[in-house]
Design an enzyme around this catalytic site. Sequence first.
Site, short mmCIF file in Angstrom:
data_model
loop_
_atom_site.label_atom_id
_atom_site.label_comp_id
_atom_site.label_asym_id
_atom_site.label_seq_id
_atom_site.Cartn_x
_atom_site.Cartn_y
_atom_site.Cartn_z
N LYS A 144 4.22 -4.31 -8.29
CA LYS A 144 3.11 -3.39 -8.51
C LYS A 144 2.38 -3.20 -7.18
CE LYS A 144 1.41 -1.80 -12.26
NZ LYS A 144 2.22 -0.85 -13.03
N THR A 161 5.77 -4.92 -14.00
CA THR A 161 4.79 -4.71 -12.94
C THR A 161 3.39 -4.67 -13.54
OG1 THR A 161 4.89 -2.28 -12.97
CG2 THR A 161 6.51 -3.45 -11.61
N ARG A 189 -7.95 6.83 33.81
CA ARG A 189 -7.85 7.60 32.59
C ARG A 189 -8.57 6.87 31.46
NH1 ARG A 189 -1.68 6.68 30.06
NH2 ARG A 189 -1.75 4.40 30.16
N GLN A 243 1.72 -0.83 27.69
CA GLN A 243 2.57 -1.99 27.44
C GLN A 243 1.93 -3.26 28.00
OE1 GLN A 243 3.76 1.03 28.25
NE2 GLN A 243 5.94 1.26 27.72
N HIS A 295 -4.05 9.95 22.94
CA HIS A 295 -4.27 10.64 24.22
C HIS A 295 -5.63 11.35 24.25
CE1 HIS A 295 -0.12 9.81 25.05
NE2 HIS A 295 0.32 10.60 24.09
#
Lengths: 286, 286, 286, 286
Positions: free
Chosen positions: A11, A56, A170, A213, A241
């Site tokens: 469920k 369920t 940035r 990364q 972005h």
Amino acid sequence: MAVLGPNRYGKAETRVVRVTRHGDAHRIKDLTVSTSLSGDMAEVHLSGDNSAVLPTDTQKNTVFAFAKKHGVGAIEDFALLLARHFADARPAIHHARVAVEEHAWERNGAFGHSFVRSGREVRTCVAHHDGTRSWMVSGLRDLVVLNTTNSEFWGFARDEYTTLPETRDRVLATAVDAAWRHAEAPQDWDKTYENARGALLAAFADTYSLSLQQTLYAMGTRVLAECPGVCEVRLSLPNKHHFLVDLAPFGLDNDGEVFFAADRPYGLIEGTVLREDAPAAGPAWE
Amino acid sequence: MAVLGPNRYGKAETRVVRVTRHGDAHRIKDLTVSTSLSGDMAEVHLSGDNSAVLPTDTQKNTVFAFAKKHGVGAIEDFALLLARHFADARPAIHHARVAVEEHAWERNGAFGHSFVRSGREVRTCVAHHDGTRSWMVSGLRDLVVLNTTNSEFWGFARDEYTTLPETRDRVLATAVDAAWRHAEAPQDWDKTYENARGALLAAFADTYSLSLQQTLYAMGTRVLAECPGVCEVRLSLPNKHHFLVDLAPFGLDNDGEVFFAADRPYGLIEGTVLREDAPAAGPAWE
Amino acid sequence: MAVLGPNRYGKAETRVVRVTRHGDAHRIKDLTVSTSLSGDMAEVHLSGDNSAVLPTDTQKNTVFAFAKKHGVGAIEDFALLLARHFADARPAIHHARVAVEEHAWERNGAFGHSFVRSGREVRTCVAHHDGTRSWMVSGLRDLVVLNTTNSEFWGFARDEYTTLPETRDRVLATAVDAAWRHAEAPQDWDKTYENARGALLAAFADTYSLSLQQTLYAMGTRVLAECPGVCEVRLSLPNKHHFLVDLAPFGLDNDGEVFFAADRPYGLIEGTVLREDAPAAGPAWE
Amino acid sequence: MAVLGPNRYGKAETRVVRVTRHGDAHRIKDLTVSTSLSGDMAEVHLSGDNSAVLPTDTQKNTVFAFAKKHGVGAIEDFALLLARHFADARPAIHHARVAVEEHAWERNGAFGHSFVRSGREVRTCVAHHDGTRSWMVSGLRDLVVLNTTNSEFWGFARDEYTTLPETRDRVLATAVDAAWRHAEAPQDWDKTYENARGALLAAFADTYSLSLQQTLYAMGTRVLAECPGVCEVRLSLPNKHHFLVDLAPFGLDNDGEVFFAADRPYGLIEGTVLREDAPAAGPAWE
């Protein structure tokens, strides 16, 4: 010729709110619980014989009943309690997976009975139990963070389809989706959660980033450093972005001040950081 | 002590629409493309050295450029083309994963240039290429189906939390999320897609169902029967509950006529059907 | 000093599926129904005296009971039936608003009991009844259409913030959200719906477009022309931008072949077309 | 016979993030801006003559340029600045509507450049300017609140479809969608926002509720009491039902402890509270 492969049923997304009343100061826990069971389930697939199938609907009832009987503390405890119960409930059920999401609330002022939903991240966990052993992964999702500086991206590989300019400054933003596997249960799941969350936030902020990364790896290692019982961290970081808007046509410069927050496409950085001696994961990530 | 585990990065959800103009009868292909690359990526994680990183922006550009250069036929062909290109693009990149979703359009009347978005299911595929070998999984999602009868659910296991009554006639509804792994590439991806889709629909309809698991297994085996090159089928079937409304308080019977379509929670049945001699899946499902 | 202004209350988004069984060929109607009542409701706001309040739970029950007793044909008929019932149900209730959305299904092959959800647009209606008079607005939403050509945009106003180049050929795409007010009830709501839908589609396709506003006006006038009882049409058309991708950096031209389908921001064109002699709208659009 | 009725056009959902850098302590404002212009726009609808049409692309550019030139303080100030600019930009444009949503962020620890998205409510405003006069509505949405007690519901009207039992203690939860119209501009929009938000939260908490309508009215009057320049408050309050789970079948009582949080259907209570001497609203709510 055709054979039945891995399967499970359960469920999904039972929404349960548990209220605890201590005098005038109430507490609430707001959870979404999903359960999945597996085991000797060949017959139901092959012939529709349901004798091994705990419905369920029963799983949902159990979630509600356990919320009453046992209360809800750390979601990991609640998930394990349910996983153990289901894995032991019926001989045909060999394995239970219980996933819990917790939606945070804050007090509304000084009122003991009134709450405001906090929009902060969703806390998550997934427990597995096979009748003997347990596995636990804790985590969070939708923790949206942004650095206005201390992020660069340059020196990348180029081919004939590369047009991206290099940048030395940035905006870096992401919605953290993180999960960490416990080699052993900590004393206090809640405290470990806050430590892991704090590690993710701190590493995101104080890593001078040359790539998302690198930030990801720093976040993962920080969680390992702060949480001794955690042996593996998995991170999925969309690069939300923020494009610097070209204002030159309007006679304006734009020195990192005005950004367009784009929806799609987005970079997606996925990675794992683990201890060298991490035990085998077994079904923990399934 | 901390080490880098599995990782990948790429550009997710690039939305590309490809128009082909043959005289007045235009064609459109409407795709969402997600690419992921992996390989010798330790340095970017550890030090932020991006020299092995082909930017996700470049991956996006490549999707657009390939749509122009090669056109877009079957999404599997387009995905493989991209996967091979990326896996060969740079020495550091060892493996590429390309996922494509196709959104269907129909002609708007007899007009060669006008289209109506079909709301039918989303067609999907995921291609992997490691420089030498390829893997392909095709599929679909959001194929919503409903049977008004020929579904029962009884004879299930019971415990102290079981209150569900048995039923000999119920509505059975689900949103099919299916994926099938190809042991070998078919002559015609589009034809195989239509065969698999047809098999899913037919098996859903003509299986007298004693449980959704039974229906799932029938759907999987039917795909294998109809698609010789397919070796494995994975299905995730939410049980979109349609509860018979109790109209007795209003002096009305309700003999399978009026249902409340519930949102959450829902049953979730997941299972795999595969050929006994299916080759190893490798990274196909990742 | 503070006074109560306009108010209403009701049950939103009751999901009801009505099955009709004629031998083996079943039919289904799948609706989302929202009801709102208003009238002498000052006391409940001021003191919490609920004696004038027919519970929203009762409204939900009524939707289900009426689906059984009266069946569900055209959604307009069902909405009016409910609106009249509620407006007459209690002295304190002076006005009822009933909104219905219909989700389309198609037969699954030749099976009389099996259906596939059609993804085509959602059909809508809003009925009002004040105890004496009725008002009806029918409509649709999420009808996504695209023209690959026959659309231009040039000759527009310019100021210091204008950088958009003119274009003599562009993709024009939108998700039609349309509603039309009936001056009088047609013989056949379903036929009128198909006529209005057909008019929208045809006008979108065969209008050589110099602006989305021009297309909007053509769509509205076409509905009026095809549906004699309709006196007013309101359209909300997001301009789903398809930007031509600049492939020049890769040595490729792009003569209307490869487009990036953007999410946000989007143009939004809203407008009304009505007959000169349209009667006053009253509460129809509320 | 067909004539053009009310119409407007603009750019919806421009996502702009404005960064301000004062030494190491940066600030960010994260907005979604939607602009709509109207005026002498008959020709573009009738013939496609765009000479009166300032492109929606230009409107987007203006949002970005103004974010740079003028900065972003209170969203009301930014919206008014834009509305005035557009209404004065071209003779054909007579009226501008600017809607702004603000997404809240909090500092990430002590780092001046790092932020965490707060999940608290979205702050909103809609400004209108017709070249001479301005109108302003401020508001918020998605402020989710819950009281664990001090809510009753009984003494309501009954008819043949009423089955709801009375209750003297229930959970009351809603997602507040509120907007308040300013008769005059306050000294400080931000302070007024916090006052209005505080009034909504306090009134929700300290009103002993016999119905959600009563709570709504209390919330509206509280905003008027706390914000002298506000003349009208509109509230839309979904009743997010928390149903007490029946645990009796499991031998458990449930004295307000375990609830099922339902999705649909939901009650929806909408109402207006205004000052007796509130000036005419004009286009403020459009």
